[in-house]
Design a protein around this motif. Structure first.
Motif, PDB file in Angstrom:
ATOM      1  N   LEU A 124      30.111  53.299  37.260  1.00 42.33           N
ATOM      2  CA  LEU A 124      29.278  52.121  36.854  1.00 42.33           C
ATOM      3  C   LEU A 124      28.115  51.832  37.668  1.00 42.33           C
ATOM      4  CD1 LEU A 124      32.225  49.476  36.060  1.00 42.33           C
ATOM      5  CD2 LEU A 124      31.342  51.278  34.482  1.00 42.33           C
ATOM      6  N   VAL A 132      30.973  43.829  35.434  1.00 43.84           N
ATOM      7  CA  VAL A 132      31.829  44.454  36.305  1.00 43.84           C
ATOM      8  C   VAL A 132      33.240  43.928  36.421  1.00 43.84           C
ATOM      9  CG1 VAL A 132      31.294  42.747  38.404  1.00 43.84           C
ATOM     10  CG2 VAL A 132      31.829  45.152  38.960  1.00 43.84           C
ATOM     11  N   ALA A 136      35.588  46.609  35.810  1.00 42.41           N
ATOM     12  CA  ALA A 136      36.515  47.174  36.976  1.00 42.41           C
ATOM     13  C   ALA A 136      37.224  45.935  37.417  1.00 42.41           C
ATOM     14  CB  ALA A 136      35.477  47.849  38.068  1.00 42.41           C
ATOM     15  N   TYR A 173      29.563  43.716  46.459  1.00 42.29           N
ATOM     16  CA  TYR A 173      30.848  43.436  45.799  1.00 42.29           C
ATOM     17  C   TYR A 173      31.927  42.824  46.768  1.00 42.29           C
ATOM     18  CZ  TYR A 173      28.394  46.084  42.282  1.00 42.29           C
ATOM     19  OH  TYR A 173      27.291  46.601  41.338  1.00 42.29           O
ATOM     20  N   THR A 204      37.707  54.441  38.843  1.00 44.63           N
ATOM     21  CA  THR A 204      36.483  53.659  38.529  1.00 44.63           C
ATOM     22  C   THR A 204      35.556  53.403  39.888  1.00 44.63           C
ATOM     23  OG1 THR A 204      37.648  52.477  36.447  1.00 44.63           O
ATOM     24  CG2 THR A 204      35.245  51.852  37.466  1.00 44.63           C
ATOM     25  N   VAL A 206      32.290  51.725  41.315  1.00 49.34           N
ATOM     26  CA  VAL A 206      31.266  50.766  41.087  1.00 49.34           C
ATOM     27  C   VAL A 206      30.155  51.093  42.211  1.00 49.34           C
ATOM     28  CG1 VAL A 206      30.725  48.517  41.089  1.00 49.34           C
ATOM     29  CG2 VAL A 206      32.962  49.337  40.570  1.00 49.34           C
TER      30      VAL A 206
END
Length: 400
Positions: A124, A132, A136, A173, A204, A206
């Protein structure tokens, strides 16, 4: 003061040249603002043409990383619809989602349900708070972005350790679930997060900023190494460029409005143009306030002063005030001629009998009262007629 000078004149009406002279400053300012807005829009519209497109050789395209992956045996395929992206997901596939925030909540949930158990990798690129948490789970976007672009890995992820410093500084994040790899921190918040799948070898990733994928910055620091490792772990790369024309995006319950689709810069630009127009209007507006007497440096002829006042009356369509000024001035001049004190010149019971006796006329009291104290004229022709009658009356009194 002669009454002819108070009469309205067509010369008092502003000509087209005068109107243009007064308004050209505002018009020029508006034209310049419009031209500037169009120029900025044209520049910005081509600034990121083909952004994150693996077929684009523009500075913000990603053709360079696609060519490097092809040299390592990884084939890249571009898809623009959610159905194509879901169909291509698999254990030997890396699915890159270029602009996750363009997906609706329904599309995000559908994509997540496909990739969670696919066994492949999902990357992503710079997902915000809109997307997000659905794509995720356990990762939350922080409102404050990183102040630095180049960051150190500071984590145990092998790909990050081999790449070293890279341009990942962007969205930061917060990770709420344990067991995730948190890399390239900025003020203790990660800008790259790897979330392993609950089962299997899938994961996944990010990525807080797209800089490591751009043609313009791929050769800087460890950007190329990090990009090739994240995208080259599987033999197939599906490059998903979400499109607003995708039929799966038409969800009336979650459809974004026009203002939601506009970049924030356009809204701020429009607000700045509004304030600029307001300031220009305030600058050119007529200033209202109390009259302040001022000594003129030169002598002004009485006829010019009267003509100027007459033009103001005409511009304001104030026939009542013009008639009042004409009658008041005439009464003030007639009173001494018929033996009435100036203080009683505006009293009908004092002025009219003396005026009738001076003119040796009977039965003219009503006409004199209407002429000197009557109602305001209804149109310009009546005002002209009133001025002529007042002049005739004054001449008659002076001759008698």
């Amino acid at each position: 003061m002669t009454t002819e000078a108070m009469l309205p004149s067509t010369s008092a009406s502003p000509t087209a040249r005068q109107v243009w002279t007064r308004a050209r400053g505002v018009v020029l300012a508006l034209v310049l603002l419009l031209v500037a807005a169009v120029a900025i829009a044209a520049i910005r519209s081509t600034e990121r043409h083909g952004s994150l497109d693996p077929r684009s050789a523009d500075p913000y395209g990603s053709r360079a990383v696609a060519e490097l992956l092809a040299a390592r045996g990884v084939d890249t395929r571009v898809v623009t619809t959610l159905d194509e992206a879901r169909a291509a997901a698999g254990p030997d596939t890396t699915l890159l989602v270029a602009v996750p925030d363009l997906l609706t909540h329904r599309q995000q949930s559908s994509l997540r349900s496909t990739t969670a158990d696919s066994g492949g990798r999902t990357l992503l690129v710079a997902p915000g708070s809109w997307s997000v948490e659905r794509l995720a789970p356990g990762v939350v976007a922080d409102p404050a972005t990183s102040l630095d672009s180049a960051l150190s890995p500071d984590c145990g992820l092998p790909a990050a350790q081999r790449a070293g410093t890279a341009d990942t500084g962007g969205i930061r994040y917060t990770v709420t679930h344990p067991g995730n790899d948190e890399c390239y921190p900025s003020e203790r918040l990660a800008t790259l997060v790897r979330v392993p799948a609950p089962s299997g070898d899938g994961d996944t990733v990010v990525l807080g900023a797209p800089d490591i994928l751009y043609n313009d910055t791929l050769d800087e620091r460890g950007n190329a190494s990090l990009a090739l490792q994240l995208l080259g772990s599987r033999p197939h790369l599906i490059w998903y460029l979400p499109s607003l024309s995708d039929s799966s995006a038409t969800d009336p319950a979650e459809e974004k409005g026009f203002l939601d689709l506009l970049p924030s810069g356009w809204l701020w630009g429009t607000l700045q143009l509004f304030f600029a127009a307001a300031l220009a209007a305030l600058w050119r507006a007529r200033r209202l306030g109390p009259l302040v007497p001022e000594k003129l440096p030169v002598a002004i002829r009485a006829s010019e002063t009267v003509e100027g006042r007459a033009r103001l009356y005409r511009k304001a369509n104030a026939r009542d005030r013009a008639a009042t000024a004409l009658r008041s001035t005439t009464r003030t001049r007639l009173a001494p001629l018929v033996g009435v004190p100036i203080a009683q010149a505006h009293a009908p019971e004092a002025l009219l009998p003396a005026l009738s006796a001076h003119l040796h006329s009977d039965g003219d009291g009503q006409s004199l009262h209407s002429l000197l104290f009557g109602p305001p004229p209804s149109d310009d022709a009546a005002l002209v007629s009133l001025a002529d009658q007042l002049d005739a009356l004054e001449r008659e009194v002076r001759r008698s």
